[in-house]
Design an enzyme around this catalytic site. Structure first.
Site, PDB file in Angstrom:
ATOM      1  N   GLU A   1       5.057   2.155 -12.576  1.00 26.38           N
ATOM      2  CA  GLU A   1       6.356   1.488 -12.732  1.00 26.38           C
ATOM      3  C   GLU A   1       6.454   0.292 -11.784  1.00 26.38           C
ATOM      4  OE1 GLU A   1       5.927   4.813 -12.209  1.00 26.38           O
ATOM      5  OE2 GLU A   1       6.144   5.281 -14.338  1.00 26.38           O
TER       6      GLU A   1
ATOM      7  N   GLU B   1       0.783  11.949 -14.433  1.00 26.16           N
ATOM      8  CA  GLU B   1       0.341  12.240 -13.075  1.00 26.16           C
ATOM      9  C   GLU B   1       1.381  13.137 -12.384  1.00 26.16           C
ATOM     10  OE1 GLU B   1       0.067   8.675 -10.624  1.00 26.16           O
ATOM     11  OE2 GLU B   1      -1.918   9.344  -9.992  1.00 26.16           O
TER      12      GLU B   1
ATOM     13  N   LYS C   1       2.564  -4.752   3.484  1.00 25.91           N
ATOM     14  CA  LYS C   1       3.813  -3.988   3.412  1.00 25.91           C
ATOM     15  C   LYS C   1       3.399  -2.541   3.161  1.00 25.91           C
ATOM     16  CE  LYS C   1       6.750  -2.085   1.468  1.00 25.91           C
ATOM     17  NZ  LYS C   1       7.128  -0.672   1.713  1.00 25.91           N
TER      18      LYS C   1
ATOM     19  N   SER D   1       2.589   3.288  -7.990  1.00 26.79           N
ATOM     20  CA  SER D   1       2.971   3.843  -9.298  1.00 26.79           C
ATOM     21  C   SER D   1       2.877   2.789 -10.401  1.00 26.79           C
ATOM     22  CB  SER D   1       4.399   4.368  -9.215  1.00 26.79           C
ATOM     23  OG  SER D   1       5.280   3.302  -8.908  1.00 26.79           O
TER      24      SER D   1
ATOM     25  N   ALA E   1       3.934   1.670   3.036  1.00 25.08           N
ATOM     26  CA  ALA E   1       4.998   2.471   2.419  1.00 25.08           C
ATOM     27  C   ALA E   1       5.945   3.013   3.482  1.00 25.08           C
ATOM     28  CB  ALA E   1       4.387   3.626   1.634  1.00 25.08           C
ATOM     29  N   GLU E   2       7.225   3.020   3.155  1.00 30.11           N
ATOM     30  CA  GLU E   2       8.203   3.466   4.162  1.00 30.11           C
ATOM     31  C   GLU E   2       7.961   4.930   4.548  1.00 30.11           C
ATOM     32  OE1 GLU E   2      10.859   3.056   0.936  1.00 30.11           O
ATOM     33  OE2 GLU E   2      12.096   4.708   1.567  1.00 30.11           O
TER      34      GLU E   2
ATOM     35  N   CYS F   1      -4.999   9.161  -6.043  1.00 30.49           N
ATOM     36  CA  CYS F   1      -4.985   8.485  -7.346  1.00 30.49           C
ATOM     37  C   CYS F   1      -6.090   9.036  -8.235  1.00 30.49           C
ATOM     38  CB  CYS F   1      -5.124   6.992  -7.151  1.00 30.49           C
ATOM     39  SG  CYS F   1      -6.390   6.539  -5.978  1.00 30.49           S
TER      40      CYS F   1
ATOM     41  N   ILE G   1       0.827  -1.209   0.000  1.00 31.63           N
ATOM     42  CA  ILE G   1       0.000   0.000   0.000  1.00 31.63           C
ATOM     43  C   ILE G   1       0.865   1.264   0.000  1.00 31.63           C
ATOM     44  CG2 ILE G   1      -1.987  -1.151   1.015  1.00 31.63           C
ATOM     45  CD1 ILE G   1      -1.317  -0.102   3.688  1.00 31.63           C
ATOM     46  N   PRO G   2       0.320   2.363  -0.491  1.00 29.32           N
ATOM     47  CA  PRO G   2       1.094   3.590  -0.640  1.00 29.32           C
ATOM     48  C   PRO G   2       0.977   4.512   0.573  1.00 29.32           C
ATOM     49  CG  PRO G   2      -0.976   3.842  -1.767  1.00 29.32           C
ATOM     50  CD  PRO G   2      -1.020   2.501  -1.092  1.00 29.32           C
ATOM     51  N   TRP G   3       1.661   5.648   0.465  1.00 26.29           N
ATOM     52  CA  TRP G   3       1.773   6.581   1.580  1.00 26.29           C
ATOM     53  C   TRP G   3       0.697   7.669   1.574  1.00 26.29           C
ATOM     54  CZ3 TRP G   3       2.045  10.778  -1.368  1.00 26.29           C
ATOM     55  CH2 TRP G   3       2.737  10.710  -2.591  1.00 26.29           C
TER      56      TRP G   3
ATOM     57  N   GLU H   1      -3.797  -0.828  -8.745  1.00 26.47           N
ATOM     58  CA  GLU H   1      -4.456   0.483  -8.769  1.00 26.47           C
ATOM     59  C   GLU H   1      -3.329   1.501  -8.893  1.00 26.47           C
ATOM     60  OE1 GLU H   1      -5.402   3.670  -8.197  1.00 26.47           O
ATOM     61  OE2 GLU H   1      -6.133   3.401  -6.145  1.00 26.47           O
TER      62      GLU H   1
HETATM   63  P1  NAP Z   1       5.588   3.306  -5.359  1.00 31.17           P
HETATM   64  O1  NAP Z   1       7.058   3.190  -5.350  1.00 31.17           O
HETATM   65  O2  NAP Z   1       4.843   2.623  -6.435  1.00 31.17           O
HETATM   66  O3  NAP Z   1       5.098   2.767  -3.921  1.00 31.17           O
HETATM   67  C1  NAP Z   1       3.916   2.066  -3.644  1.00 31.17           C
HETATM   68  C2  NAP Z   1       4.210   0.885  -2.728  1.00 31.17           C
HETATM   69  O4  NAP Z   1       5.013  -0.070  -3.417  1.00 31.17           O
HETATM   70  C3  NAP Z   1       4.984   1.257  -1.468  1.00 31.17           C
HETATM   71  O5  NAP Z   1       4.582   0.443  -0.389  1.00 31.17           O
HETATM   72  C4  NAP Z   1       6.397   0.925  -1.876  1.00 31.17           C
HETATM   73  O6  NAP Z   1       7.250   0.741  -0.792  1.00 31.17           O
HETATM   74  C5  NAP Z   1       6.192  -0.349  -2.655  1.00 31.17           C
HETATM   75  N1  NAP Z   1       7.284  -0.701  -3.554  1.00 31.17           N
HETATM   76  C6  NAP Z   1       8.219   0.112  -4.125  1.00 31.17           C
HETATM   77  N2  NAP Z   1       9.063  -0.599  -4.884  1.00 31.17           N
HETATM   78  C7  NAP Z   1       8.670  -1.889  -4.809  1.00 31.17           C
HETATM   79  C8  NAP Z   1       9.133  -3.096  -5.392  1.00 31.17           C
HETATM   80  N3  NAP Z   1      10.190  -3.120  -6.199  1.00 31.17           N
HETATM   81  N4  NAP Z   1       8.464  -4.234  -5.107  1.00 31.17           N
HETATM   82  C9  NAP Z   1       7.405  -4.239  -4.299  1.00 31.17           C
HETATM   83  N5  NAP Z   1       6.915  -3.126  -3.714  1.00 31.17           N
HETATM   84  C10 NAP Z   1       7.538  -1.960  -3.965  1.00 31.17           C
HETATM   85  O7  NAP Z   1       5.157   4.785  -5.334  1.00 31.17           O
HETATM   86  P2  NAP Z   1       6.010   6.030  -4.783  1.00 31.17           P
HETATM   87  O8  NAP Z   1       7.447   5.939  -5.207  1.00 31.17           O
HETATM   88  O9  NAP Z   1       5.750   6.133  -3.346  1.00 31.17           O
HETATM   89  O10 NAP Z   1       5.345   7.222  -5.575  1.00 31.17           O
HETATM   90  C11 NAP Z   1       5.736   7.482  -6.922  1.00 31.17           C
HETATM   91  C12 NAP Z   1       4.553   7.894  -7.762  1.00 31.17           C
HETATM   92  O11 NAP Z   1       3.577   6.859  -7.758  1.00 31.17           O
HETATM   93  C13 NAP Z   1       3.801   9.095  -7.251  1.00 31.17           C
HETATM   94  O12 NAP Z   1       4.385  10.281  -7.625  1.00 31.17           O
HETATM   95  C14 NAP Z   1       2.450   8.878  -7.871  1.00 31.17           C
HETATM   96  O13 NAP Z   1       2.424   9.345  -9.174  1.00 31.17           O
HETATM   97  C15 NAP Z   1       2.294   7.392  -7.856  1.00 31.17           C
HETATM   98  N6  NAP Z   1       1.503   6.929  -6.701  1.00 31.17           N
HETATM   99  C16 NAP Z   1       0.221   6.593  -6.915  1.00 31.17           C
HETATM  100  C17 NAP Z   1      -0.557   6.185  -5.847  1.00 31.17           C
HETATM  101  C18 NAP Z   1      -1.975   5.805  -6.039  1.00 31.17           C
HETATM  102  O14 NAP Z   1      -2.764   5.902  -5.109  1.00 31.17           O
HETATM  103  N7  NAP Z   1      -2.358   5.312  -7.194  1.00 31.17           N
HETATM  104  C19 NAP Z   1      -0.026   6.124  -4.571  1.00 31.17           C
HETATM  105  C20 NAP Z   1       1.307   6.460  -4.373  1.00 31.17           C
HETATM  106  C21 NAP Z   1       2.048   6.848  -5.460  1.00 31.17           C
HETATM  107  P3  NAP Z   1       8.182   1.964  -0.292  1.00 31.17           P
HETATM  108  O15 NAP Z   1       7.417   3.214  -0.428  1.00 31.17           O
HETATM  109  O16 NAP Z   1       8.456   1.599   1.101  1.00 31.17           O
HETATM  110  O17 NAP Z   1       9.382   1.937  -1.185  1.00 31.17           O
END
Ligand code: NAP
Ligand code: MG
Length: 484
Positions: free
Chosen positions: A234, A386, A178, A232, A180-181, A287, A152-154, A253
């Protein structure tokens, strides 16, 4: 909060245990940029232990033996437990994410509501009887998939926990989360409260840590049967690859670039309020943020004048100041937004209106000024990607066809809003816009707990919220009985 919150470890089998890493991660309050706590840096070994605990709970423990009604009662009761801790949880969420207290309180209400809703639903998931050949009785039934992973995200740590975990538990799965950090205090506290509220050991396990360590270990774990991911695009790709390697399902999502389409015959005062609210909510880090406004050219001047006037009143501040929005989550995210806006301005976008950062907001916090851009090229990054900040891209259109083309002109498809006094037109346009949720003459930034929610295209797939989510966390069996 003046005292530093110490790292608690990883939450497995209803108790905190030290992480095998022995390492911690500092937690920073976005409103001040100052450290307010630490969390454990969970490892692959911690994930192994959490998945094993969940597997045991599901196959042999008390959790797997509960009836659907008993599970439902536990969930419903947990909704009330959350209400009792509402102020504590809201303060924790506001500190961790920087959001205004009123938003944090609304988030906690939503978490409680998720458990109430899915508690009521737990014993109402049933299959069908299918007419077949003479001499046969055919039934479908839903079973839990087993161990579900929740990454889940932050942006809404508490709500995302509620949305994903409550539905999985209602179906009878055992969960490993798990968070978000960058913001994970509320999911950790909720796990603790689950134990206090009587959830059997192993039903809810939480391993904080880094995405590329704990997150990657969880998503690739052979003992996991399903992954629910929000974040994200990615990382969503990585999750999907990990799920494919283990031949399991996942819901993704992945955010959006959601348009609000305003026709000249709309209630413009209502549209102005909603368009402004849908981009500044949670500092645009939602989102389903309405990050594009498409306006019929014949009302462009009037609408944008009113919207600019509304924007000029919008103020960012600390959680305690409780204004329209807080800071963004981190220095990194603020820098990312700044770089994107610099590229947008180079590409010709111009600032139309700005809100303010309140005078009392600490200069060390990660505040971003809410801004409307116009003269945005529909092919540019600002129109298509985004931002995840309080930044609105405004674009005019001349015809219904052009509005639909612009609305569908990004790779995303999460939410859209159509504003028009002509009911037929609003429905016609809503049917042609590719998005998982369509609002007519309103915009709910994600909508209610009861409403299926999820993406098309790069916004992901699968549905969370509502009854639909239960089927994602269940496996259907078809029972074919020959009786003659
Ligand atoms: P993110 O990296 O996709 O993080 C989402 C979750 O995935 C966090 O719990 C993260 O952990 C975890 N994660 C990261 N790398 C991973 C991997 N290789 N394997 C498994 N899990 C992993 O998103 P972000 O870097 O926080 O944000 C980047 C962008 O994503 C934002 O700018 C936004 O555009 C988008 N975003 C979208 C949403 C949404 O609600 N759709 C939410 C957040 C972000 P850690 O954070 O602990 O690394
Ligand atoms: Mg934080």
């Amino acid at each position: 909060m003046s005292t530093i919150i110490p790292a608690k470890g990883v939450f497995i089998n209803n108790r905190w245990q030290p992480s095998s890493s022995g390492k911690t991660i500092a937690m920073i309050a976005p409103a001040t940029g100052k450290v307010f706590g630490e969390i454990a840096r969970g490892t692959a070994a911690d994930i192994d232990a959490a998945v094993a605990a969940a597997r045991h709970a599901f196959e042999k423990g008390a959790w797997g033996k509960l009836t659907a009604t008993e599970r439902g009662r536990l969930l419903t009761n947990f909704g009330r437990v959350i209400e009792k801790h509402a102020e504590e949880l809201a303060l924790l969420e506001a500190t961790d994410t920087g959001k205004p207290m009123k938003q944090a309180r609304a988030d906690v209400t939503a978490v409680s509501r998720y458990f109430e809703y899915y508690g009521g639903a737990a014993d109402k998931v049933h299959g069908d009887t299918i007419p077949f050949l003479n001499g046969y009785l055919v039934n479908t039934l839903y079973e839990p998939v087993g161990v579900t992973a929740h990454i889940i995200p932050w942006n809404y740590p508490g709500q995302m926990f509620g949305r994903s975990v409550a539905a999985a538990l209602a179906m009878g799965n055992a969960t490993v989360v798990k968070p978000a950090e960058e913001a994970c205090q509320v999911p950790m506290r909720l796990a603790e409260l689950c134990a206090e509220a009587g959830f059997p050991e192993g039903a809810v396990n939480v391993v904080p840590g880094l995405g590329e360590e704990a997150g990657a270990a969880l998503s690739s774990h052979r003992g996991v049967d399903f992954i629910s991911f929000t974040g994200s695009p990615e990382v969503g790709t990585l999750i999907q690859i990990a799920a494919a390697k283990n031949h399991i399902g996942c819901t993704l999502e992945l955010g959006g670039k959601s348009p609000q389409i305003v026709f000249g015959d709309a209630d413009l005062a209502a549209a102005v309020q909603s368009v402004a609210g849908a981009i500044v909510q949670n500092a645009g880090q939602t989102c389903s943020a309405g990050s594009r406004v498409l306006v019929e050219r014949r009302i462009w001047d009037r609408f944008l004048t009113d919207l600019s006037q509304r924007f000029s009143q919008i103020r960012a501040g600390t959680p305690a100041m409780d204004l329209d929005l807080g800071p963004v989550i981190s220095a990194g995210q603020k820098g990312r937004i700044g770089a994107m806006l610099a590229r947008a301005e180079t590409a010709g976008a111009r600032i139309l209106a700005r809100g303010q950062i309140a005078a009392g907001a600490p200069g060390t916090g990660y505040y971003v000024t809410p801004t409307i851009y116009h003269e945005v090229d529909p092919a540019s990054e600002l129109a298509r990607e985004e931002v995840f900040g309080p930044i609105l891209a405004a674009m005019p259109f001349d015809s219904e066809e052009e509005a639909i083309r612009l609305a569908n002109g990004t790779d995303f498809g999460l939410v859209a809003g159509v504003w028009s006094g002509d009911c037929s037109r609003a429905i016609r346009v809503a049917r042609k816009v590719r998005a998982g949720q369509l609002f007519v003459n309103g915009y709910g930034a994600g909508g209610g707990i009861e409403l299926p929610f999820g993406g098309m295209k790069k916004s992901g797939h699968g549905r969370e919220k509502g009854f639909e989510a239960l089927y994602e966390f269940g496996a259907m069996k078809t029972l074919i009985i020959k009786h003659d």
